[in-house]
Design a protein around this motif. Sequence first.
Motif, PDB file in Angstrom:
ATOM      1  N   PHE A  77      -5.940   2.999   7.066  1.00 14.19           N
ATOM      2  CA  PHE A  77      -6.542   2.890   8.403  1.00 14.19           C
ATOM      3  C   PHE A  77      -6.830   1.416   8.703  1.00 14.19           C
ATOM      4  N   LEU A  78      -7.160   0.671   7.655  1.00 17.23           N
ATOM      5  CA  LEU A  78      -7.451  -0.760   7.806  1.00 17.23           C
ATOM      6  C   LEU A  78      -6.498  -1.547   6.914  1.00 17.23           C
ATOM      7  N   LYS A  79      -6.295  -2.812   7.306  1.00 16.32           N
ATOM      8  CA  LYS A  79      -5.416  -3.667   6.503  1.00 16.32           C
ATOM      9  C   LYS A  79      -6.255  -4.674   5.739  1.00 16.32           C
ATOM     10  N   PRO A  80      -5.837  -5.035   4.538  1.00 13.87           N
ATOM     11  CA  PRO A  80      -6.597  -6.063   3.818  1.00 13.87           C
ATOM     12  C   PRO A  80      -6.505  -7.403   4.546  1.00 13.87           C
ATOM     13  N   THR A  81      -7.558  -8.214   4.447  1.00 16.14           N
ATOM     14  CA  THR A  81      -7.529  -9.528   5.110  1.00 16.14           C
ATOM     15  C   THR A  81      -6.633 -10.470   4.316  1.00 16.14           C
ATOM     16  N   THR A  82      -6.812 -10.465   2.999  1.00 11.77           N
ATOM     17  CA  THR A  82      -5.876 -11.216   2.152  1.00 11.77           C
ATOM     18  C   THR A  82      -5.413 -10.278   1.038  1.00 11.77           C
ATOM     19  N   GLY A  83      -4.309 -10.654   0.432  1.00 11.35           N
ATOM     20  CA  GLY A  83      -3.784  -9.852  -0.666  1.00 11.35           C
ATOM     21  C   GLY A  83      -3.079  -8.605  -0.177  1.00 11.35           C
ATOM     22  N   LYS A  84      -2.748  -7.722  -1.093  1.00 10.49           N
ATOM     23  CA  LYS A  84      -2.004  -6.519  -0.699  1.00 10.49           C
ATOM     24  C   LYS A  84      -2.334  -5.334  -1.610  1.00 10.49           C
ATOM     25  N   VAL A  85      -2.072  -4.170  -1.080  1.00 12.48           N
ATOM     26  CA  VAL A  85      -2.214  -2.946  -1.869  1.00 12.48           C
ATOM     27  C   VAL A  85      -0.818  -2.322  -1.930  1.00 12.48           C
ATOM     28  N   THR A  86      -0.306  -2.143  -3.137  1.00 11.81           N
ATOM     29  CA  THR A  86       1.042  -1.571  -3.270  1.00 11.81           C
ATOM     30  C   THR A  86       0.924  -0.122  -3.738  1.00 11.81           C
ATOM     31  N   PHE A  87       1.446   0.762  -2.921  1.00 11.35           N
ATOM     32  CA  PHE A  87       1.423   2.190  -3.260  1.00 11.35           C
ATOM     33  C   PHE A  87       2.778   2.564  -3.862  1.00 11.35           C
ATOM     34  N   THR A  88       2.755   3.166  -4.999  1.00 13.52           N
ATOM     35  CA  THR A  88       3.990   3.703  -5.572  1.00 13.52           C
ATOM     36  C   THR A  88       3.772   5.202  -5.758  1.00 13.52           C
ATOM     37  N   PHE A  89       4.508   5.968  -4.982  1.00 10.23           N
ATOM     38  CA  PHE A  89       4.426   7.420  -5.087  1.00 10.23           C
ATOM     39  C   PHE A  89       5.814   7.948  -5.462  1.00 10.23           C
ATOM     40  N   PRO A  90       5.894   9.140  -6.029  1.00  4.86           N
ATOM     41  CA  PRO A  90       7.214   9.659  -6.404  1.00  4.86           C
ATOM     42  C   PRO A  90       8.214   9.644  -5.248  1.00  4.86           C
ATOM     43  N   THR A  91       7.728   9.832  -4.027  1.00  8.35           N
ATOM     44  CA  THR A  91       8.667   9.901  -2.899  1.00  8.35           C
ATOM     45  C   THR A  91       8.578   8.707  -1.965  1.00  8.35           C
ATOM     46  N   TYR A  92       7.697   7.766  -2.250  1.00  8.10           N
ATOM     47  CA  TYR A  92       7.505   6.693  -1.269  1.00  8.10           C
ATOM     48  C   TYR A  92       6.917   5.444  -1.921  1.00  8.10           C
ATOM     49  N   ASN A  93       7.418   4.297  -1.492  1.00  7.69           N
ATOM     50  CA  ASN A  93       6.832   3.014  -1.908  1.00  7.69           C
ATOM     51  C   ASN A  93       6.358   2.284  -0.667  1.00  7.69           C
ATOM     52  N   TYR A  94       5.229   1.630  -0.774  1.00  5.31           N
ATOM     53  CA  TYR A  94       4.737   0.937   0.422  1.00  5.31           C
ATOM     54  C   TYR A  94       3.829  -0.214   0.020  1.00  5.31           C
ATOM     55  N   VAL A  95       4.063  -1.356   0.654  1.00 12.17           N
ATOM     56  CA  VAL A  95       3.192  -2.507   0.401  1.00 12.17           C
ATOM     57  C   VAL A  95       2.315  -2.692   1.627  1.00 12.17           C
ATOM     58  N   HIS A  96       1.023  -2.514   1.437  1.00 13.86           N
ATOM     59  CA  HIS A  96       0.079  -2.558   2.548  1.00 13.86           C
ATOM     60  C   HIS A  96      -0.557  -3.944   2.597  1.00 13.86           C
ATOM     61  N   GLU A  97      -0.055  -4.781   3.508  1.00 11.20           N
ATOM     62  CA  GLU A  97      -0.548  -6.155   3.595  1.00 11.20           C
ATOM     63  C   GLU A  97      -1.171  -6.380   4.957  1.00 11.20           C
ATOM     64  N   ASN A  98      -1.719  -7.566   5.111  1.00  9.58           N
ATOM     65  CA  ASN A  98      -2.373  -7.874   6.370  1.00  9.58           C
ATOM     66  C   ASN A  98      -1.409  -7.811   7.545  1.00  9.58           C
ATOM     67  N   ASP A  99      -0.164  -8.191   7.313  1.00  8.14           N
ATOM     68  CA  ASP A  99       0.778  -8.275   8.435  1.00  8.14           C
ATOM     69  C   ASP A  99       1.664  -7.024   8.563  1.00  8.14           C
ATOM     70  N   THR A 100       1.366  -5.993   7.818  1.00  7.02           N
ATOM     71  CA  THR A 100       2.203  -4.794   7.944  1.00  7.02           C
ATOM     72  C   THR A 100       1.515  -3.769   8.850  1.00  7.02           C
ATOM     73  N   ILE A 101       2.316  -2.888   9.383  1.00  8.41           N
ATOM     74  CA  ILE A 101       1.729  -1.859  10.246  1.00  8.41           C
ATOM     75  C   ILE A 101       1.192  -0.702   9.395  1.00  8.41           C
ATOM     76  N   THR A 102       0.326   0.075   9.996  1.00 10.94           N
ATOM     77  CA  THR A 102      -0.195   1.238   9.292  1.00 10.94           C
ATOM     78  C   THR A 102       0.915   2.283   9.204  1.00 10.94           C
ATOM     79  N   ALA A 103       1.078   2.867   8.047  1.00  6.30           N
ATOM     80  CA  ALA A 103       2.244   3.729   7.853  1.00  6.30           C
ATOM     81  C   ALA A 103       1.863   5.196   7.787  1.00  6.30           C
ATOM     82  N   SER A 104       2.098   5.912   8.913  1.00  6.38           N
ATOM     83  CA  SER A 104       1.764   7.332   8.904  1.00  6.38           C
ATOM     84  C   SER A 104       2.742   8.111   8.020  1.00  6.38           C
ATOM     85  N   GLU A 105       3.969   7.531   7.847  1.00  9.05           N
ATOM     86  CA  GLU A 105       4.937   8.216   6.970  1.00  9.05           C
ATOM     87  C   GLU A 105       4.455   8.190   5.533  1.00  9.05           C
TER      88      GLU A 105
END
Lengths: 240, 287
Positions: free
Chosen positions: A59-87
């Motif tokens: 719902f919110l993006k980090p101000t600095t740094g990133k959160v990397t999600f690794t799921f069996p069906t999906y990979n996603y890097v959640h950074e300040n400049d990325t959009i929120t990913a409903s997928e």
Amino acid sequence: MKESRIDISADFSFSYGKNLLFKIREGQNNIVLNCGRIYGIYGGNGCGKTTFLNILNTFLKPTTGKVTFTFPTYNYVHENDTITASELIGNNIRRCFQTPLLVDELNIYDNISIVKRLLKNENFLNTFALGMNEKKDSEILRLLDLAHFTGNEDTATLSYGQRRIIANLQVLYSDAQLMILDEPFANIHHDMIGVLKQEYRKKVIQNNSIIVIVEHNKTNLHDFADEIITIDNKQLSLRD
Amino acid sequence: MDLLIYLATKAVIFIIFLIALNSLMLGKMNLWAIGNIVYFSLGSFITGFVSNNWGINDNRLYLLFLIVPVAVSIVSLIFFYASRVFKQDFFLFFSLFFIELNFVANKMVAGSSGYSHIIRPSGIQSDLSLLVFSVILLIICIVWINNFDKSRVNKLHSVMRDSEILAFSWGININKSQIPLFIASAILSGLMGVMFAFCTYGADPKLFTTNNMIILFALLILGGIDSIQGAVVAGLIFVFFTYSLESALSSTFQIHAPKITQIVFGILLIVIPFIMPKGLFGKRNFQ
């Protein structure tokens, strides 16, 4: 099959405007949330526990740094400049909100069944097909039975504690890889808390998933969590 | 008898239009889509334009049932994205602006009295056959809406309507989920515009105004939100009660009779939410 993992980088921080809410404690490496584990978040009022959950929920993006999600069906890097990913959320993340959010128009059974996304049945064109009634799911009925519900109860007439129980059952039914629980046991009878904790533990092992929980009751937290993330003095750190 | 068939056909057409408005826009998406009258009007005016200027008739007029949905879908997409930008009250303002724009455009294209002498396609040239055709469309519409109400898609719309945060936290793409419903409602409204033009042999810009839409909303509130029965009651009252009231008042008040009718419905719009928050058959309270 890939295992679920969430990687919070060492330079991760979150600020509201110029006011820093929290950052990873200096000297601490990146925080890794591994599958099959339960992580408790502990900290005083207003320290940013729910905000941290909102970041994990994308719902919110980090101000600095990133959160990397690794799921069996999906990979996603959640950074300040990325959009929120409903997928990303899809069927991967589910949350029990601080205030239980239920759909009053639906009965209890439907409130739980709708939490699992079945994209094939959600196609608009299916509304033209006759006889699309879904069969009752035995897992939902089992979960409802734990809390002595039949499923036909009117959601709008439930007490606050009962709403909380249903919100927990939603997450338990969901098969999510990341289960985010924001004070899930508040206003629930302690016998039921025991049942829910057991179910969550079973689910984490069965699905190899991750639980992140915010809980003010220290006993509940220490009983339940494998590791604790503390937010203290605007610093985020992980300890066993 | 002819008058009764004519009024019944008009009522069925308005019932389908109100189902599109009540069961889809208002019921599922909680949108006070006052702009649906624009799609209705578009259907009527395209029918008038094609019938008067292109001189096509007979079976080829059935092509309108393809042309109008395409045209209306394009317009409704513009409306849909406006509804995302201008939420709630602002969406209402935007809709009002769109209705006025539509009114001016209709007058420019068709003149202030609109189109007349619209031809009906073969097969539905008599009043009775048009009524039968309308009733068949109504039955199809009711079966679909009933089926929709039982579907998982409907439950997802309940989630979106209740809490956008909850919907988002379950990975529901609200825009993507609402577009088909929005367009379906617009297409149904547009098609009823075509039927209305066939029924009345004309398309008059003065019929597609905010005033008439307010009357329809007042009646929908009386009938009840998200209910087919509510739309049926509203449609019947709109046609039969308005006709009777205007006929009764016209001898005493002459040309002011339609205005007095509008005042009656305006009072209804204010009073009903207080005395019957759910209307006659509504699934939930008027908000």
